[in-house]
Design a protein around this motif. Structure first.
Motif, PDB file in Angstrom:
ATOM      1  N   SER A 427       3.755  -8.803  -1.989  1.00 61.85           N
ATOM      2  CA  SER A 427       4.364  -7.670  -1.995  1.00 61.85           C
ATOM      3  C   SER A 427       3.249  -6.682  -1.810  1.00 61.85           C
ATOM      4  O   SER A 427       3.292  -5.773  -1.156  1.00 61.85           O
ATOM      5  CB  SER A 427       5.249  -7.495  -3.047  1.00 61.85           C
ATOM      6  N   SER A 428       2.429  -6.664  -2.696  1.00 65.63           N
ATOM      7  CA  SER A 428       1.159  -5.818  -3.166  1.00 65.63           C
ATOM      8  C   SER A 428       0.169  -5.822  -1.941  1.00 65.63           C
ATOM      9  O   SER A 428      -0.193  -4.807  -1.475  1.00 65.63           O
ATOM     10  CB  SER A 428       0.358  -6.184  -4.294  1.00 65.63           C
ATOM     11  N   SER A 429       0.008  -6.855  -1.261  1.00 64.18           N
ATOM     12  CA  SER A 429      -0.786  -7.195  -0.028  1.00 64.18           C
ATOM     13  C   SER A 429      -0.137  -6.213   1.291  1.00 64.18           C
ATOM     14  O   SER A 429      -0.976  -5.418   1.683  1.00 64.18           O
ATOM     15  CB  SER A 429      -1.195  -8.564   0.368  1.00 64.18           C
ATOM     16  N   ILE A 430       1.113  -6.406   1.365  1.00 71.78           N
ATOM     17  CA  ILE A 430       1.565  -5.736   2.477  1.00 71.78           C
ATOM     18  C   ILE A 430       1.742  -4.381   2.343  1.00 71.78           C
ATOM     19  O   ILE A 430       1.401  -3.493   3.284  1.00 71.78           O
ATOM     20  CB  ILE A 430       3.215  -6.230   2.529  1.00 71.78           C
ATOM     21  N   MET A 431       1.947  -4.020   0.875  1.00 76.69           N
ATOM     22  CA  MET A 431       1.799  -2.393   0.564  1.00 76.69           C
ATOM     23  C   MET A 431       0.411  -1.668   1.025  1.00 76.69           C
ATOM     24  O   MET A 431       0.427  -0.933   1.450  1.00 76.69           O
ATOM     25  CB  MET A 431       2.309  -2.214  -0.967  1.00 76.69           C
ATOM     26  N   GLY A 453       4.066   3.415  -1.128  1.00 75.49           N
ATOM     27  CA  GLY A 453       3.340   2.223  -1.270  1.00 75.49           C
ATOM     28  C   GLY A 453       4.531   1.654  -2.503  1.00 75.49           C
ATOM     29  O   GLY A 453       4.753   0.390  -2.449  1.00 75.49           O
ATOM     30  N   ILE A 454       4.909   2.343  -3.324  1.00 71.38           N
ATOM     31  CA  ILE A 454       5.980   1.966  -4.307  1.00 71.38           C
ATOM     32  C   ILE A 454       7.430   1.333  -3.725  1.00 71.38           C
ATOM     33  O   ILE A 454       7.675   0.450  -4.105  1.00 71.38           O
ATOM     34  CB  ILE A 454       6.332   3.238  -5.191  1.00 71.38           C
ATOM     35  N   GLY A 455       7.815   2.071  -2.766  1.00 74.72           N
ATOM     36  CA  GLY A 455       8.922   1.552  -2.194  1.00 74.72           C
ATOM     37  C   GLY A 455       9.055   0.477  -1.031  1.00 74.72           C
ATOM     38  O   GLY A 455       9.430  -0.305  -1.198  1.00 74.72           O
ATOM     39  N   ILE A 456       7.701   0.231  -0.608  1.00 75.27           N
ATOM     40  CA  ILE A 456       7.199  -1.044   0.300  1.00 75.27           C
ATOM     41  C   ILE A 456       7.071  -2.010  -0.685  1.00 75.27           C
ATOM     42  O   ILE A 456       7.814  -3.418  -0.615  1.00 75.27           O
ATOM     43  CB  ILE A 456       6.221  -0.870   1.056  1.00 75.27           C
ATOM     44  N   TYR A 457       6.601  -2.075  -1.941  1.00 80.01           N
ATOM     45  CA  TYR A 457       6.193  -3.018  -2.767  1.00 80.01           C
ATOM     46  C   TYR A 457       7.559  -3.558  -3.377  1.00 80.01           C
ATOM     47  O   TYR A 457       7.858  -4.832  -3.421  1.00 80.01           O
ATOM     48  CB  TYR A 457       5.160  -2.443  -3.860  1.00 80.01           C
ATOM     49  N   PHE A 458       8.377  -2.569  -3.970  1.00 78.44           N
ATOM     50  CA  PHE A 458       9.568  -2.999  -4.643  1.00 78.44           C
ATOM     51  C   PHE A 458      10.578  -3.626  -3.674  1.00 78.44           C
ATOM     52  O   PHE A 458      11.535  -4.504  -3.977  1.00 78.44           O
ATOM     53  CB  PHE A 458      10.162  -2.068  -5.459  1.00 78.44           C
TER      54      PHE A 458
END
Length: 483
Positions: A427-431, A453-458
């Motif tokens: 998830s962090s890598s995609i963000m 980034g917060i939205g994408i990660y979670f």
């Protein structure tokens, strides 16, 4: 039984105060670097490092004894005796350390602060060390006795006033001296506010030397532990100052502030973690292992995306917060952040070992790691400059984590899910990839990148089922309701 809801709320409350602490460092960074330049900022950084290293020594690590032995104490007479025995011992020690710095201000200035011309700053550092130690006594009292709101309000007030007054003095031409004296004024104010609150809760009594002997026996091994920890986290500034110059210290310190974002994220967790597990351990509560699992998972859940995020935004952040001379060190930010992750995990496992009074083992592990860190710093800084200091840190912290976690799991085992860590990394890598390819710059661009980034990660973490339904509803309930 301590509820998870209260545990998380206390983390959130202290988190607000620690956000202000990081916010203070970030706000003052451009104020000091752009107004005063690299060399004065290097002197400021040396002052902060000096206070950071010596304050734990001045406290004699008795704050850990206060939490370990008094946070669950029911006998009021023993509680009063214990609190004031610890407080008086720490105050006497603070006077001794501060006088040492003041008396030897000339040689300290000559070797570490850029010359005898800066002796006045070393002398004021002695006063700042004394007042900061007194403030820390007050902070640790509130933390030990589960008064997180009072602790957070005092810390928040300190940070807000430091931002306002330090910025005012520097921007109005009072220079570095004005910034130093601002800290003296504010930290004296915090002490004068905190003392009456403690007196109203625990009436003053004479110290007990028999109790103090017991507390010192517990805390004594933690002095080399904390000294080693401070050497590893701050000693590289001294080595850089010796081999290079104050400007290099300033450049490295600016990158270190940004790279230490994970310490900022762990700070509110650590504030609540040790007192909580101490009370659970003393009360023989079976829920302790669940708290260990939850805390480990919580830190990785927020720490890993922060690591990836700071890596892709470091150059933009340095360009906004500092001048062009600092921007070239952006790679150092990423290296420091990796080391910071392992450093804070090591501190978490050290707290677990303290429950079992394995303080000698903790001290030995940190001393060995500090020796490795100093050796690597001397070699690599002299060879490749400030990037060598960053590499020394990350290597040392990985070694330290390996040692401390090994011995901690021998004392008590708790569940940890390798698959969850993989999901966090994915998830962090995609963000990070999305933020990188967007390539937004400027203050608003960075703020938008962080929120996105917060939205994408979670979002991806939930899709990958990294957060259970129970955890989701617990967090939602805490956010939506008041205590």
């Amino acid at each position: 039984m301590i509820s998870f809801k209260k545990f998380l709320k206390d983390i959130g409350i202290s988190g607000v105060a620690h956000i202000s602490n990081t916010g203070k460092n970030i706000i003052l960074l451009p104020v000091l670097t752009k107004t005063l330049g690299a060399e004065p900022y290097g002197i400021w950084a040396q002052m902060l490092v000096t206070v950071t290293i010596l304050m734990p020594l001045a406290l004699l690590q008795l704050e850990y004894s206060m939490t370990r032995f008094l946070s669950a104490e029911k006998n009021q007479k023993k509680l009063r005796k214990g609190v004031y025995s610890i407080i008086i011992a720490m105050m006497i020690s603070a006077v001794a350390f501060s006088l040492f710095i003041f008396i030897f201000a000339n040689p300290i200035a000559s070797s570490l602060f850029g010359g005898i011309k800066n002796t006045i700053f070393v002398q004021i550092t002695a006063l700042i060390l004394f007042l900061t130690t007194l403030d820390q006594i007050i902070f640790r009292y509130f933390i030990s006795f589960d008064q997180i709101k009072k602790y957070s309000m005092l810390l928040l007030s300190q940070n807000i006033f430091e931002i306002i007054i330090v910025s005012f003095t520097v921007l109005n031409g009072y220079g570095l001296l004005g910034a130093f004296l601002s800290l003296v004024l504010i930290r004296l104010g915090i002490f004068l506010i905190g003392v009456p609150i403690i007196k109203s809760q625990v009436s003053i009594t004479t110290p007990s030397f028999s109790l103090l002997k017991h507390y010192i026996k517990f805390s004594l091994p933690l002095i080399p532990f904390n000294l080693s920890m401070m050497i590893m986290s701050s000693g590289d500034r001294y080595i850089i100052g010796y081999y290079l110059d104050p400007s290099a210290v300033g450049i490295y310190s600016a990158s270190y502030i940004l790279g230490s974002v994970l310490s900022f994220l762990y700070a509110p967790i650590s504030t609540v973690f040790f007192p909580t597990i101490t009370r659970l351990f003393e009360n023989k509560d079976d829920a302790m292992q669940k708290y260990l699992t939850f805390t480990f998972k919580l830190f990785l859940m927020i720490g890993l995306p922060a690591l990836f995020g700071i890596a892709v935004l470091s150059k933009q952040l340095l360009s906004i917060l500092t001048t062009s001379i600092f921007v070239g060190s952006f790679i150092i930010v990423s290296i420091i952040a990796i080391g910071d992750l392992f450093f804070n995990l090591s501190n978490m496992f050290s707290n677990i070992l303290m429950l079992f009074k394995k303080n000698n083992l903790i001290a030995f592990s940190y001393i060995i790691s500090a020796i490795i860190n100093i050796t690597l710093n001397i070699y690599l800084v002299s060879l490749i400059g400030i990037i060598g200091a960053a590499l020394s840190s990350v290597i040392t912290y990985i070694i330290l984590f390996s040692i401390i976690s090994f011995f901690s799991f021998r004392e008590i085992k708790f569940e940890w899910d390798p698959l969850f860590i993989v999901k966090c990394i994915i998830s962090s890598s995609i963000m990070a990839l999305v933020i990188y390819y967007l390539g937004l710059s400027g203050l608003m661009g960075i703020l938008f990148s962080i929120l996105l980034g917060i939205g994408i990660y979670f979002g991806f973490l939930i899709l990958l089922k990294g957060i259970s339904k129970n955890e989701y509803y617990l967090i939602k309930n805490i956010v939506s309701k008041k205590r």
